[in-house]
Motif scaffolding. Structure first.
Motif, mmCIF file in Angstrom:
data_model
loop_
_atom_site.group_PDB
_atom_site.id
_atom_site.type_symbol
_atom_site.label_atom_id
_atom_site.label_comp_id
_atom_site.label_asym_id
_atom_site.label_seq_id
_atom_site.Cartn_x
_atom_site.Cartn_y
_atom_site.Cartn_z
ATOM 1 N N SER A 100 0.825 -1.206 0.000
ATOM 2 C CA SER A 100 0.000 0.000 0.000
ATOM 3 C C SER A 100 0.855 1.250 0.000
ATOM 4 C CB SER A 100 -0.916 -0.012 1.223
ATOM 5 O OG SER A 100 -1.784 -1.119 1.165
ATOM 6 N N LYS A 101 2.055 1.145 0.599
ATOM 7 C CA LYS A 101 2.961 2.298 0.561
ATOM 8 C C LYS A 101 3.360 2.626 -0.873
ATOM 9 C CE LYS A 101 5.267 2.190 5.046
ATOM 10 N NZ LYS A 101 6.547 1.966 5.725
ATOM 11 N N ARG A 102 3.650 1.562 -1.631
ATOM 12 C CA ARG A 102 4.074 1.795 -3.017
ATOM 13 C C ARG A 102 2.949 2.353 -3.872
ATOM 14 N NH1 ARG A 102 6.773 -3.188 -1.973
ATOM 15 N NH2 ARG A 102 5.038 -4.349 -2.916
ATOM 16 N N SER A 103 1.717 1.863 -3.617
ATOM 17 C CA SER A 103 0.598 2.325 -4.440
ATOM 18 C C SER A 103 0.020 3.636 -3.954
ATOM 19 C CB SER A 103 -0.504 1.257 -4.455
ATOM 20 O OG SER A 103 -1.024 1.069 -3.142
ATOM 21 N N GLY A 104 0.323 4.002 -2.692
ATOM 22 C CA GLY A 104 -0.190 5.256 -2.158
ATOM 23 C C GLY A 104 -1.641 5.175 -1.734
ATOM 24 N N ARG A 105 -2.233 3.982 -1.684
ATOM 25 C CA ARG A 105 -3.633 3.842 -1.282
ATOM 26 C C ARG A 105 -3.709 3.033 0.004
ATOM 27 N NH1 ARG A 105 -3.829 1.979 -6.481
ATOM 28 N NH2 ARG A 105 -4.427 -0.103 -5.723
ATOM 29 N N SER A 106 -4.752 3.297 0.760
ATOM 30 C CA SER A 106 -4.975 2.555 1.990
ATOM 31 C C SER A 106 -5.648 1.235 1.668
ATOM 32 C CB SER A 106 -5.853 3.374 2.944
ATOM 33 O OG SER A 106 -6.149 2.641 4.096
ATOM 34 N N THR A 107 -5.015 0.149 2.068
ATOM 35 C CA THR A 107 -5.553 -1.176 1.796
ATOM 36 C C THR A 107 -5.970 -1.827 3.093
ATOM 37 O OG1 THR A 107 -4.081 -1.401 -0.086
ATOM 38 C CG2 THR A 107 -5.037 -3.424 0.789
ATOM 39 N N ARG A 108 -7.179 -2.297 3.127
ATOM 40 C CA ARG A 108 -7.687 -2.918 4.338
ATOM 41 C C ARG A 108 -7.101 -4.314 4.510
ATOM 42 N NH1 ARG A 108 -13.803 -4.946 5.491
ATOM 43 N NH2 ARG A 108 -13.605 -5.243 7.735
ATOM 44 N N LEU A 109 -6.747 -4.655 5.716
ATOM 45 C CA LEU A 109 -6.268 -5.992 6.049
ATOM 46 C C LEU A 109 -7.295 -6.632 6.968
ATOM 47 C CD1 LEU A 109 -2.525 -5.254 6.825
ATOM 48 C CD2 LEU A 109 -3.566 -5.860 4.662
ATOM 49 N N PRO A 110 -8.289 -7.308 6.447
ATOM 50 C CA PRO A 110 -9.307 -7.876 7.323
ATOM 51 C C PRO A 110 -8.755 -9.035 8.140
ATOM 52 C CG PRO A 110 -9.655 -8.610 5.077
ATOM 53 C CD PRO A 110 -8.529 -7.623 5.037
ATOM 54 N N MET A 111 -9.369 -9.250 9.276
ATOM 55 C CA MET A 111 -9.043 -10.386 10.148
ATOM 56 C C MET A 111 -7.555 -10.416 10.506
ATOM 57 S SD MET A 111 -11.364 -13.433 8.549
ATOM 58 C CE MET A 111 -10.876 -14.523 9.883
ATOM 59 N N THR A 112 -6.999 -9.261 10.843
ATOM 60 C CA THR A 112 -5.597 -9.207 11.231
ATOM 61 C C THR A 112 -5.450 -9.645 12.683
ATOM 62 O OG1 THR A 112 -5.284 -7.341 9.746
ATOM 63 C CG2 THR A 112 -3.560 -7.746 11.358
ATOM 64 N N GLN A 113 -4.540 -10.576 12.920
ATOM 65 C CA GLN A 113 -4.276 -11.058 14.263
ATOM 66 C C GLN A 113 -2.788 -11.028 14.521
ATOM 67 O OE1 GLN A 113 -6.209 -14.846 13.567
ATOM 68 N NE2 GLN A 113 -7.848 -14.305 14.975
ATOM 69 N N PHE A 114 -2.415 -10.812 15.792
ATOM 70 C CA PHE A 114 -1.013 -10.663 16.141
ATOM 71 C C PHE A 114 -0.651 -11.587 17.298
ATOM 72 C CE2 PHE A 114 -0.010 -7.060 13.545
ATOM 73 C CZ PHE A 114 -1.198 -6.362 13.412
ATOM 74 N N ASP A 115 0.572 -12.054 17.252
ATOM 75 C CA ASP A 115 1.213 -12.694 18.391
ATOM 76 C C ASP A 115 2.454 -11.872 18.681
ATOM 77 O OD1 ASP A 115 2.422 -14.236 20.263
ATOM 78 O OD2 ASP A 115 2.961 -15.875 18.911
ATOM 79 N N ILE A 116 2.432 -11.108 19.759
ATOM 80 C CA ILE A 116 3.507 -10.147 20.007
ATOM 81 C C ILE A 116 4.749 -10.812 20.572
ATOM 82 C CG2 ILE A 116 1.870 -8.280 20.330
ATOM 83 C CD1 ILE A 116 2.302 -8.482 23.312
ATOM 84 N N GLY A 117 4.720 -12.124 20.798
ATOM 85 C CA GLY A 117 5.917 -12.844 21.212
ATOM 86 C C GLY A 117 6.276 -12.676 22.672
ATOM 87 N N GLU A 118 5.302 -12.373 23.529
ATOM 88 C CA GLU A 118 5.604 -12.163 24.945
ATOM 89 C C GLU A 118 6.020 -13.467 25.620
ATOM 90 O OE1 GLU A 118 1.506 -13.731 25.080
ATOM 91 O OE2 GLU A 118 2.633 -12.390 23.770
ATOM 92 N N PRO A 119 6.950 -13.411 26.584
ATOM 93 C CA PRO A 119 7.331 -14.628 27.317
ATOM 94 C C PRO A 119 6.174 -15.140 28.169
ATOM 95 C CG PRO A 119 8.955 -12.860 27.613
ATOM 96 C CD PRO A 119 7.749 -12.243 26.973
ATOM 97 N N GLU A 120 6.284 -16.388 28.578
ATOM 98 C CA GLU A 120 5.241 -16.981 29.412
ATOM 99 C C GLU A 120 5.182 -16.335 30.787
ATOM 100 O OE1 GLU A 120 5.842 -21.154 29.587
ATOM 101 O OE2 GLU A 120 5.379 -21.497 27.467
ATOM 102 N N GLN A 149 -4.725 -13.382 24.729
ATOM 103 C CA GLN A 149 -4.384 -14.743 25.103
ATOM 104 C C GLN A 149 -3.357 -15.353 24.165
ATOM 105 O OE1 GLN A 149 -5.571 -15.893 27.894
ATOM 106 N NE2 GLN A 149 -6.697 -14.009 28.175
ATOM 107 N N SER A 150 -2.580 -14.530 23.492
ATOM 108 C CA SER A 150 -1.554 -15.064 22.599
ATOM 109 C C SER A 150 -0.343 -15.490 23.404
ATOM 110 C CB SER A 150 -1.166 -14.002 21.576
ATOM 111 O OG SER A 150 -0.694 -12.858 22.221
ATOM 112 N N HIS A 151 0.508 -16.288 22.774
ATOM 113 C CA HIS A 151 1.712 -16.779 23.432
ATOM 114 C C HIS A 151 2.899 -16.508 22.538
ATOM 115 C CE1 HIS A 151 -0.688 -18.812 26.476
ATOM 116 N NE2 HIS A 151 -1.458 -19.209 25.486
ATOM 117 N N GLY A 152 4.076 -16.351 23.185
ATOM 118 C CA GLY A 152 5.293 -16.133 22.418
ATOM 119 C C GLY A 152 5.607 -17.339 21.562
ATOM 120 N N SER A 153 6.146 -17.085 20.389
ATOM 121 C CA SER A 153 6.511 -18.163 19.478
ATOM 122 C C SER A 153 7.910 -17.931 18.979
ATOM 123 C CB SER A 153 5.538 -18.225 18.299
ATOM 124 O OG SER A 153 5.557 -17.016 17.597
#
Length: 494
Positions: A100-120, A149-153
């Motif tokens: 989207s940076k290259r095209s200059g348009r905002s592109t939606r990313l549906p169903m985005t999920q994250f695992d931030i890698g936090e320790p247990e 409730q994500s876990h580090g990977s």
């Protein structure tokens, strides 16, 4: 030859990959069932199924092309706040979409999920939340919340993702609030994210290799106000407090006489010059040495009802005492010992030394070994020869198993005034007050009573040997130890 399961597991664990989504799999199954049913009922209409298969296959290929075109997002993780045991800290995720940076348009990313890698050892206080969008927000994104409730990977493992999902666009920023539960070095694994293709036929996985090492410090804020109050109380100007200052003191400055001040401190020459009562103000001697010795053997790994170990409370107490001594102008040295010396910090003062002390205490961990005080006394006879106030943070159980401790500490006391600090086991006293219902309860009651009697006997032996003993519950340990040090400082008995 590698098995199919091993090959499939390796393919799934790749950092960047695009796999069929559940939606695509369901549609393929439905189209297959429809084609079979149609062909079975009327073979002349079997071509309809083939046409639908072709149209959907074209849609899937177009969606795959769009997914490759949009690329993978760039995820940058930042931390705010000093990580301290039991205190909240904030993790920021800055997400930017390269395509989207290259095209200059905002592109939606549906169903985005994250695992931030936090320790247990970290627990979530606030789940991952969409904070702001730098470009323009996609429709329906709003202030959605993701799961904490994500876990580090780590590399080579399938990341675990939480529900529900987040919708975002270019330049989104997410925040999560976490609290560490263990001191010492902790590692945040790589950041993983999962999002769907523009039409939703494919699931895109991305891993941003941004591992981070954090040093979780002991909690140095919970006792700060209390220590400041003790310092003001025990060193304020007043009749009650001045009685403590009988033998130390160096002249500091001249100030105006107060109603409750000692008449012996009146400076008559200054009074004559200023035509009002003036007094001399004295401060305790500065530049003395304080050695804080912390037992890190297996006895200190016992977890107390509040969730902290004995060593955690000892480290909190040591940090509070070191802060107080440095504020009073003394030099502080640290010895962490088990069956050997695990931590040695030579006496010094200043802000840099305070940071060194806190970092060293943060890294001190309990060892699964039988405690031994020989390493402590060897250090005292070697590097720490100058007369110092020795404060030993340990447990009575260690004394009962070390026959050489009492003779050694009596010898050390000739050069180093010694305070032995132990956590008072209130939970054991509470067990004695419980009703006895079974034979196991009677056996437990007898064991607890024997243990407490042994502690009292060891405490009496230390008192007879001239060693001051401080026993206090965990929530009062800092107050009693700092008060004892300040009173000794005021009396000049260090």
């Amino acid at each position: 030859m590698r098995s199919f399961r091993a090959s499939w597991s390796k393919w799934k664990s790749r950092a960047d990959r695009i796999i069929p989504s559940n939606r695509q799999i369901v549609v393929w199954l439905l189209l297959g069932l429809f084609s079979l049913e149609t062909g079975a009922v009327n073979p002349r209409f079997g071509w309809i199924g083939f046409v639908l298969f072709g149209v959907f296959a074209a849609l899937v290929l177009i969606d795959l092309s769009l997914a490759h075109k949009q690329g993978f997002p760039e995820v940058h993780r930042e931390f705010s706040g000093t990580p301290q045991n039991g205190l909240p800290m904030t993790v920021h995720l800055h997400v930017s979409f390269a395509g989207s940076k290259r095209s200059g348009r905002s592109t939606r990313l549906p169903m985005t999920q994250f695992d931030i890698g936090e320790p247990e050892t970290f627990r979530f206080i606030q789940a991952l939340t969409l904070n702001r969008v730098h470009d323009r927000q996609s429709h329906g994104s709003g202030q959605s919340q993701g799961s904490g409730q994500s876990h580090g990977s780590s590399q080579g493992q399938e990341p675990s993702f939480g529900e529900p999902s987040l919708s975002t666009s270019i330049g989104s920023a997410f925040t999560a609030e976490l609290s560490p539960t263990v001191r010492g070095p902790q590692e945040f694994a790589s950041t993983d994210c999962r999002f769907s293709s523009p039409v939703g036929m494919w699931t895109c996985m991305h891993r941003d290799d941004n591992k981070a090492q954090l040093l979780v410090l002991p909690d140095v804020t919970s006792w700060r106000d209390e220590v400041e109050s003790l310092m003001k109380t025990l060193f304020q100007e007043g009749r009650h407090v001045k009685r403590l200052a009988s033998g130390d003191t160096d002249f500091a400055y001249i100030s105006e006489y107060g109603i409750d001040d000692d008449l012996r401190t009146v400076n008559w020459a200054a009074t004559a010059r200023r035509t009002r009562l003036m007094k001399n103000v004295y401060e305790p001697e500065r530049g003395q040495h304080i050695i804080i010795a912390i037992d890190a053997s297996r006895y200190m790994a016992v977890e107390l009802p509040d969730g902290k170990t004995r060593l955690d409370h000892a480290v909190d107490c040591a940090s509070a005492l070191a802060h107080t001594a440095l504020r009073m102008g003394d030099s502080v040295g640290i010895i962490g010992f088990s069956d050997k010396v695990d931590l040695r910090i030579a006496p010094d003062n200043g802000k840099d030394h305070w940071r060194l002390v806190v970092d060293g205490l943060a890294r001190l961990q309990p060892q699964a070994v039988q405690g031994g005080y020989q390493a402590l006394f060897s250090s005292l006879a070697g590097q720490f020869r100058r007369r110092s106030l020795l404060i030993v943070l340990s447990e009575m159980e260690g004394l009962a198993t070390d026959a050489g401790f009492l003779p050694a500490i009596r010898a050390a006391k000739q050069q180093h005034p010694t305070i032995f600090v132990s956590i008072l086991p209130n939970h054991l006293h509470e067990l004695l007050e419980c009703a006895l219902r079974t034979e196991d309860d009677v056996a437990e009651w007898a064991a607890v009573e024997w243990l407490l009697e042994e502690r009292d006997e060891l405490k009496s032996v230390l008192h007879r040997g001239g060693v001051e003993v401080i026993e206090a519950p965990p929530n009062q340990l800092v107050t009693k130890v700092v008060t004892s040090y300040l009173r000794k400082k005021r009396r000049g008995s260090l």
